[in-house]
Design a protein around this motif. Structure first.
Motif, PDB file in Angstrom:
ATOM      1  N   GLY A 144       0.799  -1.215   0.000  1.00 46.70           N
ATOM      2  CA  GLY A 144       0.000   0.000   0.000  1.00 46.70           C
ATOM      3  C   GLY A 144       0.838   1.273   0.000  1.00 46.70           C
ATOM      4  O   GLY A 144       2.066   1.229  -0.130  1.00 46.70           O
ATOM      5  N   LEU A 145       0.168   2.410   0.195  1.00 46.41           N
ATOM      6  CA  LEU A 145       0.809   3.733   0.112  1.00 46.41           C
ATOM      7  C   LEU A 145       2.029   3.831   1.022  1.00 46.41           C
ATOM      8  O   LEU A 145       3.015   4.466   0.677  1.00 46.41           O
ATOM      9  N   GLN A 148       2.790  -1.080   3.401  1.00 44.03           N
ATOM     10  CA  GLN A 148       2.299  -2.201   4.211  1.00 44.03           C
ATOM     11  C   GLN A 148       1.639  -3.218   3.285  1.00 44.03           C
ATOM     12  O   GLN A 148       1.110  -2.858   2.231  1.00 44.03           O
ATOM     13  N   CYS A 185      -7.407   7.927  -0.944  1.00 43.52           N
ATOM     14  CA  CYS A 185      -7.847   7.360   0.346  1.00 43.52           C
ATOM     15  C   CYS A 185      -6.951   7.964   1.435  1.00 43.52           C
ATOM     16  O   CYS A 185      -7.408   8.777   2.228  1.00 43.52           O
ATOM     17  N   GLY A 186      -5.691   7.561   1.452  1.00 41.99           N
ATOM     18  CA  GLY A 186      -4.721   8.169   2.364  1.00 41.99           C
ATOM     19  C   GLY A 186      -5.021   8.004   3.843  1.00 41.99           C
ATOM     20  O   GLY A 186      -4.444   8.710   4.678  1.00 41.99           O
ATOM     21  N   ARG A 187      -5.891   7.068   4.205  1.00 44.16           N
ATOM     22  CA  ARG A 187      -6.271   6.947   5.619  1.00 44.16           C
ATOM     23  C   ARG A 187      -5.084   6.542   6.501  1.00 44.16           C
ATOM     24  O   ARG A 187      -5.003   6.935   7.660  1.00 44.16           O
ATOM     25  N   VAL A 270      -9.206  -1.455   3.042  1.00 43.62           N
ATOM     26  CA  VAL A 270      -9.065  -2.677   2.236  1.00 43.62           C
ATOM     27  C   VAL A 270      -9.213  -3.891   3.161  1.00 43.62           C
ATOM     28  O   VAL A 270      -8.712  -3.885   4.289  1.00 43.62           O
TER      29      VAL A 270
END
Ligand code: SF4
Ligand code: SF4
Length: 328
Positions: A144-145, A148, A185-187, A270
């Motif tokens: 992911g971003l 991870q 998203c960037g959560r 996700v």
């Protein structure tokens, strides 16, 4: 006796307690080290028995994920118990493979290269092979971003181990499309207490102080404070402090050393578990700020203009194709 098939190995791993299992080709991983400047390949661990990398994942408990404070020790302990279960399952799988004639070895997430330690406790330490990259090669998910591992079943909320073994079984395929929803998203970035999430990258040394809050760097600092305190009464207070108590408990069990902050994992949408078990508790992100949103907006804008950072290019094999990924 015929060698065990991939299906038989996976069925055994699940019986032993793994939630997800995938099998990567050790030679493919040898040919694609995540960091070519510091290749940590399966064949560097064992030249003979690294033909397959069997990656096992155990989900962390939803109950502990629903505790919001990143530094709540219930979370550290619950994760530590999940890790213990998975490490035991991995060792059982090793003996099962060896009973069938194939020598095998566990790669736990707790073992870093001690012979590379250079006296600097702040330096980012890594495992013998990167288990997140191995999981991608074994078809379990994509990065992911903040790099991870994301899985379709549990998002990033899994603990990983690997078993190396040259059993001649079928291997799994890497996913081509990214699972991550990207900076729109960037959560993970919004929630990160250390603000360490970058554009397809992470400030690893800063993250380490959160991921391992009672780890070696904290221990070294605390001992330095104690030995350099000239006042004997204050020195005694430091020895008896909560920090000493937490460090002692962490040395006893590993909780707060190997396990620690996973706020980025908790809030990631996700994973089939998010909607079902987590969303009602985790949707709000109190750590979010206007400055973080501005950084995310700039990332979205850059990607819209076709401008992808070097960190994405270096890791695109494992992040996957973000042009076909779903957007938030
Ligand atoms: S583990 Fe914690 S500090 Fe590290 S990226 Fe995730 S949220 Fe941030
Ligand atoms: S929280 Fe969003 S941006 Fe971060 S890894 Fe998950 S899907 Fe990607």
């Amino acid at each position: 006796m015929a060698p065990p098939t991939a299906e038989a190995i996976k069925a055994r791993a699940r019986e032993l307690g793994a939630d997800l299992v995938g099998i990567a080709d050790g030679k493919v991983m040898d040919a694609h080290p995540p960091d070519p400047r510091d290749p940590r390949r399966p064949s560097d661990v064992t030249a003979l028995d690294a033909g397959r990398v069997i990656v096992m994942a155990k989900r962390v408990s939803a109950g502990s994920t629903r505790i919001l404070a990143w530094n709540d020790r219930h979370k550290y302990y619950n994760d530590e118990l999940a890790l213990t279960l998975l490490e035991t399952a991995s060792l059982e799988l090793v003996y099962w493979l060896e009973d069938r004639g194939f020598p095998a070895i566990v790669i736990p997430p707790t073992h870093v290269d001690p012979w590379r330690y250079d006296g600097d406790p702040e330096r980012h330490q890594t495992t013998l092979i990167s288990l997140t990259h191995a999981a991608v090669e074994a078809g379990l998910g994509t990065l992911g971003l903040n790099l991870q591992l994301l899985t379709p079943e549990f998002g990033p909320r899994v603990i990983l181990t690997a078993v190396l073994c040259s059993v001649p079984c079928a291997t799994d395929q890497r996913r081509e499309a990214a699972l991550c929803l990207g900076p729109s998203c960037g959560r993970c970035l919004k929630a990160c207490p250390g603000d360490t999430v970058r554009h397809w990258d992470r400030d690893w040394p800063t993250c380490d102080r959160y991921r391992s809050p009672h780890g070696f760097a904290t221990l070294a600092e605390h001992l330095e404070r104690i030995v350099s305190e000239p006042d004997a009464a204050k020195q005694k207070t430091l020895i008896r402090s909560e920090e000493s108590f937490n460090l002692w408990q962490s040395i006893l069990r590993g909780a707060g050393v190997i396990t620690g902050c996973r706020r980025c994992e908790d809030v990631c949408p996700v994973g089939a578990d998010y909607e079902a078990m987590l969303k009602d508790a985790l949707e709000d992100i109190p750590e979010h700020t206007a400055a973080k949103q501005a950084r995310l907006d700039a990332m979205v804008e850059a990607e819209r203009a076709g401008d992808r950072p070097a960190s994405y290019t270096a890791q695109c094999r494992w992040i996957g194709d973000i042009s076909v990924a779903p957007k938030a």
